[in-house]
Design an enzyme around this catalytic site. Sequence first.
Site, PDB file in Angstrom:
ATOM      1  CB  SER A   1      -1.027  -0.113   1.310  1.00  0.00           C
ATOM      2  OG  SER A   1      -1.675   0.935   1.387  1.00  0.00           O
TER       3      SER A   1
ATOM      4  CG  ASP B   1      -6.691  -2.705  -4.208  1.00  0.00           C
ATOM      5  OD1 ASP B   1      -7.368  -2.089  -3.593  1.00  0.00           O
ATOM      6  OD2 ASP B   1      -5.318  -2.721  -3.965  1.00  0.00           O
TER       7      ASP B   1
ATOM      8  CG  HIS C   1      -5.706  -2.186  -0.372  1.00  0.00           C
ATOM      9  ND1 HIS C   1      -4.934  -1.624  -1.543  1.00  0.00           N
ATOM     10  CD2 HIS C   1      -4.784  -1.457   0.389  1.00  0.00           C
ATOM     11  CE1 HIS C   1      -4.034  -0.996  -1.172  1.00  0.00           C
ATOM     12  NE2 HIS C   1      -3.702  -0.776   0.004  1.00  0.00           N
TER      13      HIS C   1
END
Lengths: 644, 265, 111
Positions: free
Chosen positions: B95, B217, B245
């Site tokens: 991320s 995602d 995610h």
Amino acid sequence: MSAGWDAVPAGLLTLDRDGTLTEANATFLSWVGRPREDVVGRVRLSELLSVGGRIYWETHLGPLLLVERRLDEVAVELRGVDERLPVLLTAVAEDDGTVHVVLSSARERSRYERELRAARESAERSAAQVEALQLVTAALSRAVGVSAVAQALLDAAVRTLGASAAALWLPDGTGALQPHGARGELSAELPRAAAVLHERTAVELDGRVVVPLHGSNHLRGVLIATPRSEAGSDPLDVEVLTAVGQQAGLALDRAGLYEQNADVARELQHSLLAVDPPADPRFTVAAAYRPGVEALEVGGDWYDVFLADTGLLSVVVGDVVGRGLGAASAMGQLRSAVRAVSGPRTGPAALLTHLDRFVGQVEAAGMATLAYAELDLDSGEVTYACAGHPPPLLVRATGAAALLWEGRSTPLGAFASPGDRHEATLQLAAGDRLLLYTDGLIERRDRSLDDGLELLRATAAELAGLPIADAVRELTTRLLQDEVGRDDVCVLLVGWDSTGFERHVSADLTGLSRMRHDLAGWLEDSGVDSRTGRDVVLATSEAVANAAEHGSDRSPDRHVRVRARLERHRGSSRGDAGGDGDPGSDGGTVVVEVHDGGRWRTPTASPERGRGLQIMGALVDDVVVESADGTTVVLRRSLPGVER
Amino acid sequence: MDVLSRNNVSVSGADDAPSMLFAHGFGCDKGMWRHVAPAFEPSHRVVLFDHVGAGHSDLSAYDPDRYSSLQGYALDAVEIVEALDLAPVVFVGHSVSAMIGALAAADRPELFARLVLVGPSPRYIDDDGYRGGFSQQEIDELLETMDGNYLGWSQHIAPVIMGVPDRPELGEELAGSFCRTDPAIARRFARTTFLSDNRSDLPRVTTPSLVLQCRNDVIAPMEVGQYVHQQLPDSHLVVLDATGHCPNLSAPDQVVEAMQRYLAA
Amino acid sequence: MTVETVRDDVVRVLRASGELDAAVAPPLLDQVGDWVRGARAVVLDLADVAFFDSSGVRLVDRFSRECGRAGASLRVVAPPGGVARQVLEIVGMAGPLVDDDLDAAVAALSA
């Protein structure tokens, strides 16, 4: 599913391991306003949440569920048809990844929580604002003078108020705003729109915040603050900046006034301390004044040197309580009072008594201390008195130094009655010195007074051989080496040089010519014009020749002593001026004393003798013969417009 | 400040082997790598850490100024690499940590052997000609949601494990603290993450990189992953057949396999 | 203090120079007779005298007496503004005896 499942007034769901809905009850479907076939098997739960909820699900709740297999009472919002529905979500995951979810409506609870949260945020924000404002206000109030306020404000902007850069403009003498410092990179210019500057609050403009600094009557300056540019930084708080702007405006008001006051006081003190001591070859004086290290206002130390009478030199050092204009003014009045009261018949003790009455009328001069001494320039006798002031120091030409502890009494006005005022006397020899000073020279927080006095005494003794001006400078430097937290310092050193001119001529007159040359030189150095000087030298030579012949029989074992001095008279405004010359005119008199040990009989009728007297009489204004311990002939010749 | 305790650094795996540094992203802590990191212990020196403000990191070390930009976090990563002498390290970032790693590698390329970017995004807010996925308003909503759960949040971060009878081994390991974070810090981390724009930093990254993109995602959609792959000078793109995610948790096998294949090449 | 005979024909000019005071005067007084002997006219030039007091007056006095005894005429040169002139004026001897310069003195003697 059973009818009960659908009737439950909570949303019931089952999810697969991907998060896709596999079952949903009627309550849930009515909340999201979607038919079963649109949702079941097609949509993931996170898609039915608000965007914020979805992100939260993907980053926090999903992982939590995967790892801990539980979620308890998480507050999220469902996306309904027209609105968002706050719900509390509880879920549990099974081994195979199936998730069972119950959602209960949290609308009321959510409203309650929201209000609570808003109130707490508001309180926290206020607290933070107040704290920031307190810090900045404290910094502003500590700053003395406009420059210091400016620095404090700029520092506060970048340190306490979160600006990445700040710039300050202050008005100059004409009122036009000029740059006055900055922090951080700043390419801001003063906004053209004067309207912004007349706002009473801070204003956001082009990504910066313009903060006008209003004093009580005028715009005192403008601060421009630039917010930080990083993603996670907080924006500038316009409310706080407005409040800071108001505080800063007032602080600049105060600073401006302070500087005005300080300037006036300094000028006043400068004019008061500018002492023009009388010039006379019989004494030398030097003084030093050093303002206090931390003090920004004018202090109360002062000194003065003047002739109380012809041949009577007054020296005084004083300390008025307090600082600032009030003290400066009291100092001036006290100084004038000392000059007015002193005189040949007054003396130090009586002077102090007069001053006690004076400070009764001038409040700011109350409890002032001073040390006062009168020096007879011919005899070298000193009479002194000390009113609550550190003791004067006697420094003999031999290098011996001693504190003078007599003649002491209380500070001025301190309930003293005339009988309480004392004075003392001592005799100087040629070359001896007297030191007057204020307590800043000897007092230190971390040192006993006795040690300070002893240091002074020892240092002054060491410097006894230096010329007076050098001695004062060196003494002040050495004693003030530790320039930490000390008061003002005033130092005055006066040395008695005796008569100024003194020679002994042996009565066989072998040194007569030499004496004439020395006297001529001394007269010239003393500023006497050559014509007058020639006359004086001639008259003196006559007197010496006469003294040698008639007083000492020209015996080589006997001496004739010649002393000369120059008395200068200043035009004086004192009513009791006892001097010669018109009040208001300056002048001087050469006084020569020729002394021999014999008795000079009145002249016999020898023509030479008569001529000698005749010549002397023609060349000087006054010839007086005194018979005491021998015979002294005193010649006086007044000088036309002597140079000061 | 001791870097290792500041960031709750843990080291495991092979000693005389290349190093691999795992960086968790926004949300939760190094526990996110529980299913991926062990796979590399035989072949690598495995280092895990918590960002300041997350997990068991030293919360007192949180400096709002330093961490108001991703550069602050990148500096932390560099400090860890230097403190443990990990260079040249394989940096695995999930991320927002993918960008943190990219920033670190752009500034200190000599320290990084490879980058593995899981679900990266250089900017989350839409811009002209760029789809980041969100609007400013939606990010504000996120912050509100986070604020809303602050009141209920404490229940999740209570250090008690409630009824996980099937996974007793989790008891000691977790201590019920997974996803524990300080709410105020989390909020600022959210702003720093979602309001940053590091698109211009991508071309500066010369380190060979692997981009792992989940098919579905929401946070870092497919277009963003493709954008990242295009902007990086030296990169491979692998699309994982996974939803959500956090493939490191929801599809760890795929992540491990993609990584192993890339690193072997 | 020195006295020099600088000219000795019709007129004898005696030039004094230096300082003339009570210290140096006494021995000079005794020499006056010698300086004057045999001269018909004497000029005592005090122009170069740097100091002159009552003992100088006494010297001039002695010159006057000795010249009278020798039957010689006497003039004294003491330029105006000079030290000798000042003192001689004070004691009132300037008028009868003193000339401003040497030429005047010689002229006066020739008259």
